[in-house]
Enzyme design. Structure first.
Site, short mmCIF file in Angstrom:
data_model
loop_
_atom_site.label_atom_id
_atom_site.label_comp_id
_atom_site.label_asym_id
_atom_site.label_seq_id
_atom_site.Cartn_x
_atom_site.Cartn_y
_atom_site.Cartn_z
N SER A 19 -7.13 -9.75 -1.27
CA SER A 19 -6.44 -8.96 -0.57
C SER A 19 -7.21 -8.83 0.35
O SER A 19 -8.49 -9.31 0.75
CB SER A 19 -6.16 -8.15 -1.38
OG SER A 19 -6.07 -6.38 -0.93
N TYR A 48 -10.69 -0.90 -5.69
CA TYR A 48 -9.41 -1.86 -5.65
C TYR A 48 -10.01 -2.55 -4.37
O TYR A 48 -10.35 -3.73 -5.25
CB TYR A 48 -8.10 -1.17 -5.30
CG TYR A 48 -7.43 -2.67 -4.24
CD1 TYR A 48 -6.41 -3.06 -5.33
CD2 TYR A 48 -7.23 -2.96 -3.15
CE1 TYR A 48 -6.35 -3.70 -4.99
CE2 TYR A 48 -6.42 -3.96 -2.67
CZ TYR A 48 -5.66 -4.66 -3.60
OH TYR A 48 -4.79 -6.28 -3.55
#
Length: 324
Positions: free
Chosen positions: A129, A154
């Site tokens: 990501s 995250y």
């Protein structure tokens, strides 16, 4: 050719599976259909591909060793694993960090371990990501940048996944390539992301919250462009593994300010947005911007879809899906 796709009912996993099938792959799709967002949406995606004889779906949690072994342990002649299953969502990671450690760290270890058990020891293409860049100030974000300052759980778990991949490559000679996705959007997208939330609110006449007082910028990347990048990596890692890097940015290379993004939705819906300016959430970053020179060089990756084109396509799909 055979591919295993984890997260096959997810947004990017579903789109990638469709393209793999289109290109003649046999695909085994794995997903646990968790309820982080609408299970009915995930099932609707699967309905789009379940009638393809080259596709087999298996319900399994990638963080559970026994379930993974039952789901894919007996597969033969696997050419590649496309590992896209993950616990998504930056802000939700504040509320439920353990879900991210389980899916994004333990789950990735399970997939790497399973890859080593296959006789073919297939390469693994996995989802990372843009969040790993965290509080980096250098723009645009390059794969060469340091990524040791995450601002969310995250992001930390996604960076952990990259480090695990590097370890498995070093210790076990497992070929892995991570893809740092930049704000992927488009038809069949997630209902917890801005394209869905804003479109739904604008069509219903509800106000939308613009964080950082509307000054946020995101490198919005259309799903079709992302899938082309994923497929390029898949083909190269199978046929020319020595020519594939361990990490690639896949982004549009054109950051869009939040107000411009809203204007694209207004144009696509024909309705004016009601807006509420809000401060920056603690786990967010102000700007994402992908340096894609490595992907351009190695993968011939050239995004083509503008934010106005992409949101017009999303709004058209959204109206049809909501109508059904």
């Amino acid at each position: 050719m055979k591919a295993i796709v984890t997260g096959a009912a997810g947004f990017i996993g579903f789109a990638t599976t469709k393209e793999l099938l289109k290109q003649g792959f046999e695909v085994v799709g794995v997903d646990n259909l968790n309820n982080y967002y609408s299970v009915s949406l995930k099932k609707a995606r699967l309905e789009e591909i379940n009638n393809n004889s080259s596709f087999r779906f298996v319900l399994a949690d990638i963080a559970n060793k026994e379930q993974v072994e039952r789901a894919i342990g007996n597969e033969k002649n696997v050419d590649v694993i496309v590992h896209l299953a993950a616990q998504a969502g930056v802000r939700y990671s504040i509320e439920n960090p353990s879900a991210y450690v389980s899916a994004n760290v333990e789950g990735e270890v399970r997939i790497f371990e399973q890859a080593l058990k296959f006789e073919s020891c297939p390469p693994v293409v996995y989802a990372s990501s843009s969040s790993v860049y965290g509080a980096n100030r250098k723009i645009p974000f390059s794969e060469e940048d340091r990524v040791d300052d995450p601002v969310s759980v995250y992001a930390a778990t996604k960076r952990a996944g990259e480090l695990l991949a590097r370890s498995y490559a070093h210790v076990h000679n497992l070929k892995t390539t991570g893809l740092r996705f930049f704000t992927v959007y488009g038809p069949w997208g997630r209902p917890d992301m801005a394209p869905w939330l804003f479109t739904d609110a604008i069509l219903a006449g509800r106000p939308i919250k613009l964080f950082n007082y509307g000054k946020m910028q995101r490198d919005f990347t259309f799903i079709d462009d992302i899938v082309r990048g994923v497929m390029s990596v898949v083909q190269k890692i199978i046929n020319e593994p020595e020519k594939v890097a361990d990490i690639y940015n896949l982004g549009n290379n054109q950051p869009v300010q939040l107000l411009e993004f809203v204007a694209a939705i207004e144009q696509a819906t024909g309705k004016k947005a009601l807006t509420e300016l809000c401060p920056m959430p603690p786990a967010d970053v102000e700007k994402t911007y992908a340096d894609i020179s490595r992907a351009e060089r190695d993968l011939d990756f050239h995004p083509t879809v503008s934010i106005r084109q992409g949101m017009a396509s999303f709004v058209q799909w959204f109206k049809h899906y909501q109508g059904k």
